[in-house]
Design a protein around this motif. Structure first.
Motif, PDB file in Angstrom:
ATOM      1  N   LEU A   1      38.693  32.158  35.196  1.00 14.82           N
ATOM      2  CA  LEU A   1      38.901  33.391  35.426  1.00 14.82           C
ATOM      3  C   LEU A   1      39.380  34.266  34.189  1.00 14.82           C
ATOM      4  CD1 LEU A   1      40.755  33.392  38.854  1.00 14.82           C
ATOM      5  CD2 LEU A   1      38.546  34.244  38.261  1.00 14.82           C
ATOM      6  N   CYS A   2      39.773  33.432  33.069  1.00 13.75           N
ATOM      7  CA  CYS A   2      40.433  34.282  32.061  1.00 13.75           C
ATOM      8  C   CYS A   2      39.395  34.765  30.840  1.00 13.75           C
ATOM      9  CB  CYS A   2      41.393  33.025  30.992  1.00 13.75           C
ATOM     10  SG  CYS A   2      42.866  32.779  32.082  1.00 13.75           S
ATOM     11  N   ILE A   3      38.232  34.082  31.332  1.00 10.62           N
ATOM     12  CA  ILE A   3      37.053  34.377  30.197  1.00 10.62           C
ATOM     13  C   ILE A   3      36.986  35.799  30.076  1.00 10.62           C
ATOM     14  CG2 ILE A   3      34.786  33.745  29.492  1.00 10.62           C
ATOM     15  CD1 ILE A   3      35.292  30.768  30.349  1.00 10.62           C
ATOM     16  N   THR A   4      36.444  36.319  31.459  1.00 11.80           N
ATOM     17  CA  THR A   4      35.818  37.749  31.412  1.00 11.80           C
ATOM     18  C   THR A   4      37.304  38.731  30.870  1.00 11.80           C
ATOM     19  OG1 THR A   4      34.426  37.293  33.048  1.00 11.80           O
ATOM     20  CG2 THR A   4      35.113  39.700  32.941  1.00 11.80           C
ATOM     21  N   PRO A   5      38.488  38.669  31.329  1.00 14.00           N
ATOM     22  CA  PRO A   5      39.347  39.481  30.768  1.00 14.00           C
ATOM     23  C   PRO A   5      39.429  39.414  29.411  1.00 14.00           C
ATOM     24  CG  PRO A   5      40.169  38.370  32.734  1.00 14.00           C
ATOM     25  CD  PRO A   5      38.836  37.902  32.523  1.00 14.00           C
ATOM     26  N   LEU A   6      39.601  38.242  28.992  1.00  6.37           N
ATOM     27  CA  LEU A   6      39.509  37.937  27.524  1.00  6.37           C
ATOM     28  C   LEU A   6      38.729  38.802  26.827  1.00  6.37           C
ATOM     29  CD1 LEU A   6      40.458  34.115  27.099  1.00  6.37           C
ATOM     30  CD2 LEU A   6      42.054  35.933  26.575  1.00  6.37           C
ATOM     31  N   ARG A   7      37.348  38.813  27.199  1.00  2.00           N
ATOM     32  CA  ARG A   7      36.327  39.578  26.419  1.00  2.00           C
ATOM     33  C   ARG A   7      36.419  40.983  26.592  1.00  2.00           C
ATOM     34  NH1 ARG A   7      31.568  41.529  28.132  1.00  2.00           N
ATOM     35  NH2 ARG A   7      31.856  40.559  30.079  1.00  2.00           N
TER      36      ARG A   7
ATOM     37  N   TRP B   1      22.443  36.455  41.207  1.00  2.00           N
ATOM     38  CA  TRP B   1      23.187  35.257  40.676  1.00  2.00           C
ATOM     39  C   TRP B   1      24.527  35.576  40.417  1.00  2.00           C
ATOM     40  CZ3 TRP B   1      26.050  33.978  36.416  1.00  2.00           C
ATOM     41  CH2 TRP B   1      26.280  32.666  35.988  1.00  2.00           C
ATOM     42  N   ARG B   2      24.684  36.931  39.837  1.00  2.00           N
ATOM     43  CA  ARG B   2      26.078  37.499  39.519  1.00  2.00           C
ATOM     44  C   ARG B   2      26.860  37.646  40.881  1.00  2.00           C
ATOM     45  NH1 ARG B   2      27.263  39.077  34.518  1.00  2.00           N
ATOM     46  NH2 ARG B   2      25.619  38.992  33.051  1.00  2.00           N
ATOM     47  N   GLN B   3      26.114  38.313  41.820  1.00  2.00           N
ATOM     48  CA  GLN B   3      26.852  38.638  43.021  1.00  2.00           C
ATOM     49  C   GLN B   3      27.396  37.156  43.740  1.00  2.00           C
ATOM     50  OE1 GLN B   3      27.588  41.416  44.504  1.00  2.00           O
ATOM     51  NE2 GLN B   3      26.677  42.085  42.451  1.00  2.00           N
ATOM     52  N   LEU B   4      26.258  36.126  43.664  1.00  2.00           N
ATOM     53  CA  LEU B   4      26.613  34.743  44.178  1.00  2.00           C
ATOM     54  C   LEU B   4      27.917  34.250  43.522  1.00  2.00           C
ATOM     55  CD1 LEU B   4      25.890  32.135  46.076  1.00  2.00           C
ATOM     56  CD2 LEU B   4      24.406  31.386  44.334  1.00  2.00           C
ATOM     57  N   HIS B   5      27.848  34.399  42.451  1.00  2.00           N
ATOM     58  CA  HIS B   5      28.844  33.444  41.442  1.00  2.00           C
ATOM     59  C   HIS B   5      30.534  34.309  41.612  1.00  2.00           C
ATOM     60  CE1 HIS B   5      27.260  30.197  39.353  1.00  2.00           C
ATOM     61  NE2 HIS B   5      26.220  30.362  39.858  1.00  2.00           N
ATOM     62  N   LYS B   6      30.420  35.613  42.208  1.00  2.00           N
ATOM     63  CA  LYS B   6      31.829  36.037  42.608  1.00  2.00           C
ATOM     64  C   LYS B   6      32.341  35.460  43.683  1.00  2.00           C
ATOM     65  CE  LYS B   6      30.439  40.957  41.517  1.00  2.00           C
ATOM     66  NZ  LYS B   6      30.230  42.314  41.911  1.00  2.00           N
ATOM     67  N   LEU B   7      31.633  34.364  44.234  1.00  2.00           N
ATOM     68  CA  LEU B   7      32.318  33.215  45.243  1.00  2.00           C
ATOM     69  C   LEU B   7      33.658  32.286  44.527  1.00  2.00           C
ATOM     70  CD1 LEU B   7      29.419  31.794  47.100  1.00  2.00           C
ATOM     71  CD2 LEU B   7      30.955  33.416  48.050  1.00  2.00           C
ATOM     72  N   THR B   8      33.404  32.522  43.334  1.00  2.00           N
ATOM     73  CA  THR B   8      34.581  31.930  42.403  1.00  2.00           C
ATOM     74  C   THR B   8      35.933  32.446  42.812  1.00  2.00           C
ATOM     75  OG1 THR B   8      32.960  31.611  40.396  1.00  2.00           O
ATOM     76  CG2 THR B   8      35.139  31.520  39.945  1.00  2.00           C
ATOM     77  N   TYR B   9      36.058  33.698  42.872  1.00  2.00           N
ATOM     78  CA  TYR B   9      37.241  34.444  43.141  1.00  2.00           C
ATOM     79  C   TYR B   9      37.837  33.723  44.586  1.00  2.00           C
ATOM     80  CZ  TYR B   9      35.018  37.764  39.867  1.00  2.00           C
ATOM     81  OH  TYR B   9      34.260  38.252  38.904  1.00  2.00           O
TER      82      TYR B   9
ATOM     83  N   LEU C   1      45.064  37.504  37.489  1.00  2.00           N
ATOM     84  CA  LEU C   1      43.792  37.537  36.647  1.00  2.00           C
ATOM     85  C   LEU C   1      42.758  38.353  37.707  1.00  2.00           C
ATOM     86  CD1 LEU C   1      43.714  33.771  35.257  1.00  2.00           C
ATOM     87  CD2 LEU C   1      43.814  35.885  34.110  1.00  2.00           C
ATOM     88  N   LEU C   2      42.890  37.900  38.874  1.00  2.00           N
ATOM     89  CA  LEU C   2      41.834  38.676  39.812  1.00  2.00           C
ATOM     90  C   LEU C   2      42.284  40.363  39.807  1.00  2.00           C
ATOM     91  CD1 LEU C   2      42.152  36.464  43.130  1.00  2.00           C
ATOM     92  CD2 LEU C   2      40.118  36.724  41.283  1.00  2.00           C
ATOM     93  N   SER C   3      43.499  40.607  39.810  1.00  2.00           N
ATOM     94  CA  SER C   3      43.838  42.050  39.600  1.00  2.00           C
ATOM     95  C   SER C   3      43.249  42.719  38.343  1.00  2.00           C
ATOM     96  CB  SER C   3      45.550  42.277  39.711  1.00  2.00           C
ATOM     97  OG  SER C   3      45.877  41.977  38.428  1.00  2.00           O
ATOM     98  N   LEU C   4      43.023  41.907  37.391  1.00  2.00           N
ATOM     99  CA  LEU C   4      42.459  42.515  36.100  1.00  2.00           C
ATOM    100  C   LEU C   4      41.043  43.162  36.575  1.00  2.00           C
ATOM    101  CD1 LEU C   4      43.685  40.274  33.334  1.00  2.00           C
ATOM    102  CD2 LEU C   4      44.398  42.457  33.963  1.00  2.00           C
ATOM    103  N   ARG C   5      40.334  42.690  37.780  1.00  2.00           N
ATOM    104  CA  ARG C   5      39.067  42.985  37.959  1.00  2.00           C
ATOM    105  C   ARG C   5      39.050  44.432  38.768  1.00  2.00           C
ATOM    106  NH1 ARG C   5      38.931  38.029  36.455  1.00  2.00           N
ATOM    107  NH2 ARG C   5      36.995  36.920  35.763  1.00  2.00           N
ATOM    108  N   LEU C   6      40.127  44.896  38.787  1.00  2.00           N
ATOM    109  CA  LEU C   6      40.080  46.026  39.719  1.00  2.00           C
ATOM    110  C   LEU C   6      40.174  47.062  38.396  1.00  2.00           C
ATOM    111  CD1 LEU C   6      42.952  45.260  42.242  1.00  2.00           C
ATOM    112  CD2 LEU C   6      40.647  45.376  42.603  1.00  2.00           C
TER     113      LEU C   6
END
Length: 204
Positions: free
Chosen positions: A63-69, A148-156, A187-192
């Motif tokens: 989860l940290c990877i996207t916010p870091l970038r 694929w991106r939509q599917l991998h949102k199941l990670t959350y 970390l999930l809040s950073l996606r807002l």
């Protein structure tokens, strides 16, 4: 050259197979500890805990990877697949230890899944990880395209369920599972939308 540029340059020079190897090594070490009596009076339960905690740590790392970038400019995207697959590996080991070494009786396994909420939640999180692991390859990325991106949102959902599972199985008040869950929610809040504002504040 900035510190971020140096970090990104160093990350590009690290082969992904090294990460797979480093993340694999704790598993045989934990098993060896269990076999030599280093895990205390309840080695099976302790082994379950160690493997599950390792899985949760890797899910949080993913989860940290996207916010870091996005917010700090540190690009570790090339390691996300390895981290995700190794998280699935440890979740699977965690489940196998529970099935084979702890419960052992098939009828009791299903009874526990249905009657114990923390196990139900844990199994639901594991179920969300299965399609992610099966599609963590280049063929699936090409085949699924934008889906694929939509599917991998199941990670959350999977990591959130993992955090709740850990919190629920803890006896009494324990700070560690609360910290894990707080990290996941943060970390999930950073996606807002306000995550971008937070990133600008950090870089300022």
């Amino acid at each position: 050259m900035t510190l971020t540029d140096r970090l990104n340059g160093a990350a590009r020079r690290v082969p992904t197979w090294i990460l797979y190897l480093l993340l694999f090594l704790p598993a045989p070490y934990y098993v060896w500890q269990g076999m030599t009596g280093a895990l205390g009076v309840e080695p099976v339960r302790t082994l379950e805990h160690l493997l599950g905690e390792m899985a949760l740590q890797l899910l949080i790392a993913g989860l940290c990877i996207t916010p870091l970038r996005r917010h700090l400019g540190v690009n570790l995207l090339r390691f996300r697949r390895a981290i995700g697959l190794m998280a699935f590996f440890y979740v699977t080991l965690h489940l196998l230890v529970w099935l084979v070494l702890d419960v052992q009786i098939a009828a009791q396994i299903w009874a526990d899944i249905l009657k114990r909420p923390y196990i139900t939640i844990g199994m639901a999180g594991f179920g969300l990880l299965i399609p992610l692991a099966l599609t963590s390859n280049n063929w699936a990325v090409r085949r699924l395209g934008p889906r694929w991106r939509q599917l991998h949102k199941l990670t959350y959902g999977a990591v959130l369920l993992g955090g709740v599972h850990y919190l629920m199985l803890s006896k009494g008040f324990q700070l560690e599972p609360l910290l894990y869950l707080a990290a996941i929610l943060g970390l999930l809040s950073l996606r807002l939308r306000f995550g971008r504002l937070f990133g600008r504040f950090v870089r300022a």
